[in-house]
Enzyme design. Structure first.
Site, PDB file in Angstrom:
ATOM      1  N   ALA A 140       0.818  -1.210   0.000  1.00  0.00           N
ATOM      2  CA  ALA A 140       0.000   0.000   0.000  1.00  0.00           C
ATOM      3  C   ALA A 140       0.854   1.262   0.000  1.00  0.00           C
ATOM      4  O   ALA A 140       0.484   2.284  -0.587  1.00  0.00           O
ATOM      5  CB  ALA A 140      -0.926   0.005   1.213  1.00  0.00           C
ATOM      6  N   VAL A 159      -4.994  -2.541  -1.109  1.00  0.00           N
ATOM      7  CA  VAL A 159      -5.893  -3.677  -1.292  1.00  0.00           C
ATOM      8  C   VAL A 159      -7.179  -3.466  -0.513  1.00  0.00           C
ATOM      9  O   VAL A 159      -7.164  -3.157   0.683  1.00  0.00           O
ATOM     10  CB  VAL A 159      -5.208  -4.991  -0.870  1.00  0.00           C
ATOM     11  N   HIS A 205       3.701  -3.859  19.436  1.00  0.00           N
ATOM     12  CA  HIS A 205       3.949  -5.280  19.168  1.00  0.00           C
ATOM     13  C   HIS A 205       2.622  -5.992  18.903  1.00  0.00           C
ATOM     14  O   HIS A 205       2.270  -6.965  19.571  1.00  0.00           O
ATOM     15  CB  HIS A 205       4.677  -5.926  20.354  1.00  0.00           C
ATOM     16  N   ALA A 262       2.606 -11.423  11.736  1.00  0.00           N
ATOM     17  CA  ALA A 262       2.481 -11.429  13.199  1.00  0.00           C
ATOM     18  C   ALA A 262       1.071 -11.716  13.672  1.00  0.00           C
ATOM     19  O   ALA A 262       0.876 -12.108  14.830  1.00  0.00           O
ATOM     20  CB  ALA A 262       2.962 -10.096  13.771  1.00  0.00           C
ATOM     21  N   THR A 308       8.614  -8.176  18.659  1.00  0.00           N
ATOM     22  CA  THR A 308       8.010  -9.163  17.765  1.00  0.00           C
ATOM     23  C   THR A 308       8.646  -9.266  16.380  1.00  0.00           C
ATOM     24  O   THR A 308       8.318 -10.178  15.618  1.00  0.00           O
ATOM     25  CB  THR A 308       6.517  -8.860  17.599  1.00  0.00           C
TER      26      THR A 308
END
Length: 516
Positions: A34, A225, A454, A488, A499
């Site tokens: 994007a 999208v 995270h 994730a 993360t």
């Protein structure tokens, strides 16, 4: 043309998948992002910097972020900005560059919950494959030939807050551990950092850049999208807006790697999600699944330190080099369920807490966060409009286990703040909690806790028979064909760590299973 793989999102997972899958000749890969597509040579200096403040908040860099995205941290707080990366590299291009793994118990817990193939022993080869550890690469639990360089700053290059918190913690009895990524370790550690020569290495740099120019890899930048397209129960493509025109990109396997915020949003707009929520938006249900139901992030409470002049770092100085992991022993939590961190500078790019004459930041931070979380929040669509950001209620510190351990963590942090190493560098701001009751500390945490950006678990992986599962152990969306989520969002629970590295590992594991 039809592609073998259509990957939505070029961030910490998508860039990895695109690079690995397109390494096989004849496999046609489309990578859709994007935000802006740019080569490593066009990376702005603020993004390369060891301190991410400017890229995160600087007005000139809004194209690399989703500035209109907000979240409510706890029930007692109003929504505020939730930073996520936009553009190739995704959040790996704006985050803190921390390369820490979860503890082995995280991944073993995934496997025990029905995620076959995700135990620590099974994912360790992917962790080794992704890294070149400059200090410990020769050890059998590390890698020395992967695309992501791993660096640890020597203590001599730490900031004043790094050094003060480390000395205070060591004096208090927390052990020293030079490698927090070694299995079974705990205590005071230098943060592993994904950088080289003091400059950030994002997944755009490490994975996508060497893959550019392959005639079987097409990168679509500035392509937003809306939804997944289906033929019956099979995903066959995506609908996107690029250069002001709507178009479709079709492929044999559709992979959502848009992150724990935007992958679930795409699924919801596609009719994949909780039936009641979709009905509220007049979206026809394609598959009734608990998309967005299990959001997790790490809640953190900070204690500011008004720094003495000698302790103030120059602008752009590395913001953190230290973590202190420990086991609270409370509420049935496992090892390393809590973590403390140091931040050497706060505000050098915000225009606040900065010395008017020198421009040096005047405030540092010491923080404590709940590393093993129990509380879960939600992500919902505010509108079917793909340009309206979803609504995030993180619901942090909602579970009694989390609030009990945060209370203990705040007390531990305040105790360290009284030690000589901390008081020598500045004055810790009085939070009014020195003699506070349990209830007063809890109230303070609920009113002031932040998160650590995270985001995880909004498309939770698990046994197909588990009503909390959205994807199976191979990241296939349940009840549908040709559609996977790989990022994730599939973590069954947030790992006891920052993360980024686990997200790259997830993509490496799945690229291997898909033949990359």
């Amino acid at each position: 043309m039809d592609y073998d793989y259509v990957i939505v999102g070029a961030g910490s997972a998508g860039a990895v998948l695109a690079a690995r899958l397109s390494a096989t000749r004849g496999v046609q890969v489309a990578l859709i992002e994007a935000g802006p597509d740019y080569g490593s040579a066009q990376t702005p200096a603020a993004m390369r910097s060891p301190n991410p403040n400017e890229i995160i908040v600087g007005e000139a860099y809004g194209q690399y972020r989703w500035d209109d995205l907000q979240s409510r941290r706890t029930r007692g707080q109003p929504p505020r900005t939730y930073w996520r990366g936009r553009g190739v590299g995704g959040s790996s291009a704006i985050n803190g560059q921390i390369a820490i793994r979860g503890v082995p118990e995280d991944y073993d817990g995934w496997a025990a919950a029905g995620c076959r193939g995700w135990s620590f022993a099974e994912v360790l080869p992917a962790f080794r494959r992704l890294e070149t550890d400059g200090r410990f690469g020769a050890r059998d639990y590390h890698g020395d030939a992967g695309p992501i360089p791993i660096y640890r700053a020597p203590v001599s290059r730490w900031g004043a807050v790094d050094q003060a918190l480390a000395e205070a913690a060591l004096d208090a009895g927390y052990p020293w551990e030079p490698d927090h990524n070694a299995p079974g370790t705990t205590g005071v550690s230098p943060y592993a950092i994904n950088s080289l020569g003091g400059l950030r290495v994002s997944t755009n740099d490490a994975y996508l850049e060497p893959s550019r120019g392959r005639n079987n890899l097409a990168v679509f930048g500035g392509a937003h999208v809306d939804k997944v397209l289906f033929d019956g129960d099979r995903a066959v493509g995506v609908r996107l807006l690029q250069d002001g025109a709507w178009r479709e990109v079709r492929g044999g396997t559709i992979i959502l790697s848009a992150g724990a915020v935007h992958s679930p949003a795409i699924l919801l707009r596609s009719g994949v999600g909780p039936a009641v929520h979709l009905a509220e938006l007049d979206i026809a249900v394609k598959a009734a699944l608990p998309v967005g139901e299990s959001f997790q992030d790490h809640p953190v409470v900070f204690a500011p330190v008004q720094l003495e002049a000698f302790a103030r770092p120059p602008q752009g100085f590395r913001h953190t080099n230290l973590c202190v992991r420990y086991s609270s022993g409370l509420a049935g939590a496992g090892p390393n369920d809590m973590m403390m961190v140091a931040l050497n500078a706060y505000g050098d790019s915000l225009g606040r807490h900065v010395d008017a004459e020198t421009g040096a930041p005047t405030v540092g931070l010491m923080g404590v966060w709940v590393n093993q979380c129990v509380s879960r929040g939600t992500l919902r669509l505010a509108s079917p409009d793909p340009f309206v950001q979803p609504v995030i209620d993180e619901n942090m510190l909602d579970d009694p286990s989390d609030i009990v351990r945060m209370r203990d963590g705040v007390r531990r942090l305040l105790a360290l703040a009284t030690r000589d190493s901390v008081t020598a560098i500045g004055q810790v701001v009085d939070l009014g909690l020195a003699d506070a009751t349990d209830a007063e500390i809890d109230a303070y945490a609920l009113a002031n806790a932040g998160d650590t950006q995270h985001a995880t678990s909004t498309c939770r992986m698990g046994d197909p028979s588990d009503p909390a599962s959205v994807v199976d152990s191979d990241c296939r969306v349940l009840g549908l064909e040709g559609l996977r989520v790989i990022d994730a969002s599939i973590m069954p629970s947030v790992v006891r760590a920052n993360t980024h590295l686990t997200t790259v590992m997830i993509a490496e594991v799945m690229a291997g299973r898909l033949g990359g």
